[in-house]
Design a protein around this motif. Sequence first.
Motif, PDB file in Angstrom:
ATOM      1  N   LEU A  64      32.212  23.140  -2.151  1.00 55.73           N
ATOM      2  CA  LEU A  64      31.306  23.071  -3.219  1.00 55.73           C
ATOM      3  C   LEU A  64      30.605  24.340  -3.583  1.00 55.73           C
ATOM      4  CD1 LEU A  64      30.255  19.268  -2.743  1.00 55.73           C
ATOM      5  CD2 LEU A  64      32.066  20.227  -4.372  1.00 55.73           C
ATOM      6  N   ARG A  65      30.252  24.558  -4.771  1.00 52.67           N
ATOM      7  CA  ARG A  65      29.560  25.675  -5.079  1.00 52.67           C
ATOM      8  C   ARG A  65      28.171  25.987  -4.303  1.00 52.67           C
ATOM      9  NH1 ARG A  65      30.473  29.197  -9.115  1.00 52.67           N
ATOM     10  NH2 ARG A  65      32.037  27.922  -9.978  1.00 52.67           N
ATOM     11  N   ALA A  66      27.321  24.767  -4.110  1.00 55.06           N
ATOM     12  CA  ALA A  66      26.172  24.925  -3.792  1.00 55.06           C
ATOM     13  C   ALA A  66      26.119  25.071  -2.182  1.00 55.06           C
ATOM     14  CB  ALA A  66      25.369  23.491  -3.752  1.00 55.06           C
ATOM     15  N   PHE A  67      27.362  25.421  -1.466  1.00 50.86           N
ATOM     16  CA  PHE A  67      27.235  25.624  -0.185  1.00 50.86           C
ATOM     17  C   PHE A  67      28.056  26.705   0.051  1.00 50.86           C
ATOM     18  CE2 PHE A  67      26.630  20.956   0.001  1.00 50.86           C
ATOM     19  CZ  PHE A  67      25.830  20.862   0.874  1.00 50.86           C
ATOM     20  N   ARG A  68      28.710  27.479  -0.911  1.00 46.30           N
ATOM     21  CA  ARG A  68      29.365  28.738  -0.625  1.00 46.30           C
ATOM     22  C   ARG A  68      28.324  29.987  -0.390  1.00 46.30           C
ATOM     23  NH1 ARG A  68      32.701  28.147  -6.371  1.00 46.30           N
ATOM     24  NH2 ARG A  68      33.959  26.148  -5.637  1.00 46.30           N
ATOM     25  N   GLY A  69      28.976  30.883   0.249  1.00 50.00           N
ATOM     26  CA  GLY A  69      28.240  32.112   0.890  1.00 50.00           C
ATOM     27  C   GLY A  69      27.568  31.878   1.909  1.00 50.00           C
ATOM     28  N   GLN A  70      27.789  30.772   2.644  1.00 47.37           N
ATOM     29  CA  GLN A  70      27.225  30.336   4.004  1.00 47.37           C
ATOM     30  C   GLN A  70      27.839  30.247   5.075  1.00 47.37           C
ATOM     31  OE1 GLN A  70      24.636  26.616   3.140  1.00 47.37           O
ATOM     32  NE2 GLN A  70      24.790  27.110   1.082  1.00 47.37           N
ATOM     33  N   GLY A  71      29.121  30.509   5.095  1.00 44.18           N
ATOM     34  CA  GLY A  71      30.250  30.546   6.069  1.00 44.18           C
ATOM     35  C   GLY A  71      30.501  29.015   6.599  1.00 44.18           C
ATOM     36  N   ILE A  72      30.568  28.291   5.525  1.00 45.17           N
ATOM     37  CA  ILE A  72      30.933  26.847   5.729  1.00 45.17           C
ATOM     38  C   ILE A  72      32.821  26.743   5.825  1.00 45.17           C
ATOM     39  CG2 ILE A  72      31.137  24.617   4.727  1.00 45.17           C
ATOM     40  CD1 ILE A  72      28.489  25.288   5.621  1.00 45.17           C
ATOM     41  N   ALA A  73      33.337  27.542   5.235  1.00 47.85           N
ATOM     42  CA  ALA A  73      34.787  27.470   5.166  1.00 47.85           C
ATOM     43  C   ALA A  73      35.377  28.002   6.693  1.00 47.85           C
ATOM     44  CB  ALA A  73      35.578  28.360   4.202  1.00 47.85           C
ATOM     45  N   ARG A  74      34.394  28.797   7.178  1.00 48.89           N
ATOM     46  CA  ARG A  74      34.761  29.405   8.635  1.00 48.89           C
ATOM     47  C   ARG A  74      34.622  28.625   9.389  1.00 48.89           C
ATOM     48  NH1 ARG A  74      35.993  34.448  10.941  1.00 48.89           N
ATOM     49  NH2 ARG A  74      35.257  35.288   8.803  1.00 48.89           N
ATOM     50  N   GLU A  75      33.357  27.823   9.306  1.00 57.28           N
ATOM     51  CA  GLU A  75      33.046  26.595  10.331  1.00 57.28           C
ATOM     52  C   GLU A  75      34.122  25.710  10.299  1.00 57.28           C
ATOM     53  OE1 GLU A  75      29.069  25.478  10.466  1.00 57.28           O
ATOM     54  OE2 GLU A  75      28.380  27.893   9.816  1.00 57.28           O
ATOM     55  N   LEU A  76      34.288  25.369   8.939  1.00 57.86           N
ATOM     56  CA  LEU A  76      35.394  24.070   8.793  1.00 57.86           C
ATOM     57  C   LEU A  76      36.802  24.545   9.349  1.00 57.86           C
ATOM     58  CD1 LEU A  76      36.453  21.573   7.436  1.00 57.86           C
ATOM     59  CD2 LEU A  76      36.599  23.019   5.121  1.00 57.86           C
ATOM     60  N   MET A  77      37.124  25.695   9.391  1.00 54.36           N
ATOM     61  CA  MET A  77      38.618  26.013  10.027  1.00 54.36           C
ATOM     62  C   MET A  77      38.339  25.931  11.552  1.00 54.36           C
ATOM     63  SD  MET A  77      40.684  26.620   7.748  1.00 54.36           S
ATOM     64  CE  MET A  77      42.047  27.243   8.772  1.00 54.36           C
ATOM     65  N   ARG A  78      37.212  26.304  12.033  1.00 52.85           N
ATOM     66  CA  ARG A  78      36.970  26.136  13.467  1.00 52.85           C
ATOM     67  C   ARG A  78      36.986  24.823  13.822  1.00 52.85           C
ATOM     68  NH1 ARG A  78      32.675  29.992  13.653  1.00 52.85           N
ATOM     69  NH2 ARG A  78      31.357  28.177  14.744  1.00 52.85           N
ATOM     70  N   ALA A  79      36.311  23.941  13.236  1.00 48.11           N
ATOM     71  CA  ALA A  79      36.025  22.306  13.107  1.00 48.11           C
ATOM     72  C   ALA A  79      37.644  21.530  13.409  1.00 48.11           C
ATOM     73  CB  ALA A  79      35.099  21.726  12.185  1.00 48.11           C
ATOM     74  N   LEU A  80      38.322  22.247  12.501  1.00 48.02           N
ATOM     75  CA  LEU A  80      39.635  21.508  12.402  1.00 48.02           C
ATOM     76  C   LEU A  80      40.493  21.722  13.746  1.00 48.02           C
ATOM     77  CD1 LEU A  80      40.516  22.261   8.594  1.00 48.02           C
ATOM     78  CD2 LEU A  80      39.996  20.112   9.795  1.00 48.02           C
ATOM     79  N   LEU A  81      40.397  22.971  14.327  1.00 51.67           N
ATOM     80  CA  LEU A  81      41.269  23.150  15.402  1.00 51.67           C
ATOM     81  C   LEU A  81      41.374  22.247  16.632  1.00 51.67           C
ATOM     82  CD1 LEU A  81      40.377  26.952  16.286  1.00 51.67           C
ATOM     83  CD2 LEU A  81      42.610  26.162  15.290  1.00 51.67           C
TER      84      LEU A  81
END
Length: 252
Positions: A192-209
């Motif tokens: 979501l736009r409000a959470f962009r630029g905070q490294g959320i996508a990277r953390e999400l990918m790590r959490a999915l492993l």
Amino acid sequence: METQEINSANLHNLTSLWESMGADACSVAGLEQFRVSRSWPHRCWASCAMNEAVIDKAQSGLQRLAGRHIVPVWDSGTSAEWETVLISRGFGVGFKQTAMYLALGDDAHAGAEESPATRVELELVSSASEIQRWTQVSSAAFGYDIDPGAIATLANDSNAFLYTASVGAEPAATALLFQTNGVVGVHQVGVLRAFRGQGIARELMRALLPAVHELGALYITLQASAMGEGLYRSLGFVEQFGIRNYRLKGNQ
């Protein structure tokens, strides 16, 4: 796997996902050897090798294809000829993607140099209300409407796993895992736009492993947008081939 095998595995995962969300044999004359989505994601693709005979027959059918449909073209020996036909029938590239993969046996802990701490909490979606929320969050993250019926259909597939990622108590992102023959495809990673630029996508990918490892996958595959490609490269993903998604001009 050899290069051609992992390329085929990526495409098989992607098209199997579209099948699971609802796709039928195309009823348009000339496109009988194509599959077409009933609704979102509006894909129309050949279910056979794109040889000269298939391309010749498909030319007239393209003019009768519904305007919202997206015709993906991936790099192969017949790509140039097929793309020439699409362009001549009024189609243009709407968006591009890069197919990528990560071999888990070689790089199972991509990004391990970073702190394992994460703000992201994953919720495996199952109930009707959770599916509705996932659809709303993913639609907002990507900026287009996702058909809740397609997601509800997908949720009944034992190979599909929908995740909502929250930061604190707030939904922040979505992801979708889809498994096929030792491969887990990662799809619909949207923040979501409000959470962009905070490294959320990277953390999400790590959490999915951990979830990927539990499925016994040998490879993770995905199709990266231009915006996401840098992230996936930094996580160890390797480029495979390009995908150009054609739409009728005026519908892009």
